[in-house]
Design a protein around this motif. Structure first.
Motif, short mmCIF file in Angstrom:
data_model
loop_
_atom_site.label_atom_id
_atom_site.label_comp_id
_atom_site.label_asym_id
_atom_site.label_seq_id
_atom_site.Cartn_x
_atom_site.Cartn_y
_atom_site.Cartn_z
N SER A 152 29.58 36.63 48.98
CA SER A 152 28.55 37.54 48.47
C SER A 152 27.35 36.76 47.95
CB SER A 152 29.14 38.39 47.35
OG SER A 152 28.13 39.05 46.63
N THR A 172 32.34 43.49 39.31
CA THR A 172 31.19 42.70 39.74
C THR A 172 30.61 41.90 38.59
OG1 THR A 172 29.03 42.79 40.81
CG2 THR A 172 29.58 44.62 39.37
N THR A 173 30.11 40.74 38.89
CA THR A 173 29.60 39.86 37.85
C THR A 173 28.08 39.87 37.77
OG1 THR A 173 29.57 38.02 39.42
CG2 THR A 173 31.54 38.30 38.08
N THR A 220 35.96 43.58 44.68
CA THR A 220 36.93 44.00 45.70
C THR A 220 36.59 45.42 46.12
OG1 THR A 220 38.64 42.59 44.76
CG2 THR A 220 39.36 44.34 46.25
N THR A 271 38.20 41.31 49.67
CA THR A 271 37.69 40.55 48.54
C THR A 271 36.38 39.86 48.86
OG1 THR A 271 39.94 40.15 47.74
CG2 THR A 271 38.22 38.68 46.93
N TRP A 272 35.43 40.03 47.94
CA TRP A 272 34.14 39.33 48.01
C TRP A 272 34.08 38.31 46.87
CZ3 TRP A 272 29.54 40.75 50.96
CH2 TRP A 272 29.78 41.77 51.90
N GLN A 273 33.62 37.12 47.17
CA GLN A 273 33.44 36.10 46.15
C GLN A 273 32.02 35.54 46.24
OE1 GLN A 273 36.55 33.17 46.61
NE2 GLN A 273 38.16 34.58 46.01
N ALA A 274 31.46 35.20 45.09
CA ALA A 274 30.12 34.65 45.08
C ALA A 274 30.06 33.40 45.94
CB ALA A 274 29.70 34.32 43.65
N THR A 332 31.20 38.80 42.47
CA THR A 332 32.57 38.90 42.96
C THR A 332 33.09 40.32 42.74
OG1 THR A 332 33.03 36.58 42.51
CG2 THR A 332 34.92 38.05 42.61
#
Length: 214
Positions: A197, A5-6, A203, A209-212, A201
């Protein structure tokens, strides 16, 4: 496979968008416009193949049986395959179909009789992920900042929707979901769905997969 996660997991997170990966974006856009759900999803080109069950379904809740029949008929006319014909059940009325790009859709209502004419309105859209361990994946999403709105032990979990998306996120046992949809639960390759998201970001434990979101 687990998160990268970012953003801080302390922030409130939610599902902001749903993007389907398809081989032919133009053809998929035509189908989803004819089906009447194009405003609920985005499309992205992908030539990576997968086989069998992709591990998720998108479910539409509508007002009555006539509206279910209308959506199913429009989808079939546009090229969808019926996996389960629309029919009455203990919980209401509904059917399952597969879009030409491979995505499985469920159209259902809790009403067993029509209280008015058929419409093109969708009351609710749910992205239902089939997971191996509902409790563990539910906790994973809580750690990411999502808020649980409904939970039935290790069988089902639902999260509070975000303000920027009309699609609600829920979890169900993978094998049970496949059985409900009328398909075998085996499959290989990518899920072909990207979850947008509101935070960062990552998984999830089942490879979703989730991406911003932009």
């Amino acid at each position: 496979m687990v998160m990268a996660t970012t953003n801080s997991t302390a922030a409130h997170a939610s599902l902001a968008s749903v993007t389907l990966e398809v081989a032919d974006v133009e053809a998929a856009h035509r189908f989803y416009t004819a089906f009447g759900v194009d405003r609920h999803i985005s499309l992205r080109a992908s030539d990576v193949r997968s086989t069998g069950f992709r591990g998720f379904t998108l479910a539409l809740t509508v007002a009555g049986p006539a509206t279910v029949d209308g959506f199913v008929a429009d989808a079939v006319d546009a090229g969808a395959t019926v996996l389960k014909p629309a029919a009455k059940s203990l919980w209401g009325y509904g059917g399952v179909l597969q879009a030409p790009d491979g995505t499985i859709w469920k159209v259902a209502t809790s009403a067993k009789k029509d209280s008015g004419p058929a419409t093109r309105e969708v009351d609710e859209v749910v992205l239902l992920l089939g997971v191996e361990d509902v409790k563990a994946t539910r906790q994973f999403y809580v750690d990411q900042g999502l808020t649980v709105s409904k939970s039935f032990g290790g069988k089902y979990a639902e999260f509070a929707p975000g303000q920027s998306s009309a699609v609600k996120l829920a979890l169900y046992k993978r094998r049970a979901l496949a059985k409900d949809l009328g398909v075998p639960d085996d499959g290989t390759g990518p899920h072909h769905v990207i979850l947008g998201s509101t935070t960062g970001t990552f998984t999830d434990p089942d490879g979703f997969t989730w991406q911003a979101a932009a």
